[in-house]
Design a protein around this motif. Sequence first.
Motif, PDB file in Angstrom:
ATOM      1  N   LYS A  29       0.826  -1.207   0.000  1.00  0.00           N
ATOM      2  CA  LYS A  29       0.000   0.000   0.000  1.00  0.00           C
ATOM      3  C   LYS A  29       0.859   1.255   0.000  1.00  0.00           C
ATOM      4  N   ILE A  30       1.782   1.281   0.910  1.00  0.00           N
ATOM      5  CA  ILE A  30       2.615   2.480   1.021  1.00  0.00           C
ATOM      6  C   ILE A  30       3.486   2.645  -0.218  1.00  0.00           C
ATOM      7  N   GLU A  31       3.973   1.553  -0.766  1.00  0.00           N
ATOM      8  CA  GLU A  31       4.772   1.635  -1.987  1.00  0.00           C
ATOM      9  C   GLU A  31       3.927   2.157  -3.145  1.00  0.00           C
ATOM     10  N   THR A  32       2.690   1.705  -3.215  1.00  0.00           N
ATOM     11  CA  THR A  32       1.800   2.156  -4.280  1.00  0.00           C
ATOM     12  C   THR A  32       1.597   3.669  -4.215  1.00  0.00           C
ATOM     13  N   LEU A  33       1.337   4.158  -3.030  1.00  0.00           N
ATOM     14  CA  LEU A  33       1.106   5.603  -2.874  1.00  0.00           C
ATOM     15  C   LEU A  33       2.355   6.401  -3.209  1.00  0.00           C
ATOM     16  N   ARG A  34       3.484   5.935  -2.719  1.00  0.00           N
ATOM     17  CA  ARG A  34       4.727   6.669  -2.981  1.00  0.00           C
ATOM     18  C   ARG A  34       5.121   6.597  -4.448  1.00  0.00           C
ATOM     19  N   PHE A  35       4.932   5.438  -5.019  1.00  0.00           N
ATOM     20  CA  PHE A  35       5.281   5.286  -6.425  1.00  0.00           C
ATOM     21  C   PHE A  35       4.372   6.146  -7.291  1.00  0.00           C
ATOM     22  N   ALA A  36       3.092   6.164  -6.978  1.00  0.00           N
ATOM     23  CA  ALA A  36       2.153   6.990  -7.736  1.00  0.00           C
ATOM     24  C   ALA A  36       2.545   8.464  -7.642  1.00  0.00           C
TER      25      ALA A  36
END
Length: 194
Positions: free
Chosen positions: A98-105
């Motif tokens: 989840k956190i990777e998705t947000l940061r990557f986005a």
Amino acid sequence: MDSVYSDIDSNSCDFFPHTDDEDSRGSSPLCQPPEQLQQQKKRRRGRARSEATVQVVKKNRRLKANDRERNRMHNLNDALDALRGVLPAFPDETKLTKIETLRFAHNYIWALSETIRIADLQAGKPGDTPLLVSLAEAPSPGSDACSWSSSGSSSSSSPAYSASSPGSPAEREDYAYLQQDALFGLRSFVPGIY
DNA sequence: TAGGCCATCTGGTCCT
DNA sequence: AGGACCAGATGGCCTA
């Protein structure tokens, strides 16, 4: 749980303000007419039932709230999945957390904006490309009121999370990769720009 | 086995 | 009053 029961306990004090001892102390059953005694018994039974009802109502309310919360989190996860779907996939195909998705986005959007800005500069005719101009002049991820740390409002300020997330996420957020993919994405979604 | 991630439950708070 | 949102707690699963 505890508080629910404590609520019930506190309520039960209201339901049963007097003990049997108190009843016999205040007004002896022997001193009361039989009709009054029966009414008192009815009242007590009614109160006992309402206490059980209160417990059931509270439990049902809790279960309903749990269900709503579950659905809410499922919706949130669906949105995250949708976000993963529009982000470039990685070769290893490991699902982003989840956190990777947000940061990557966040970084991906920044890279796209940056790419547009650079392309716009190279074109040399910003007036002819209002879409690019408006996109390029959009505030950088670090310039809004969010917690992204950034020194200025320039759209070229790098996303803070690139440096602040060590380990594999950092590798995933490699700027060159993002730039390359941003170009690919632009070609895909805005045909004719390049 | 420790640590990370996740789903779920729960109580509190705010809003309608 | 009831629902939405939030954050903390907890337990399960997986991986290094």
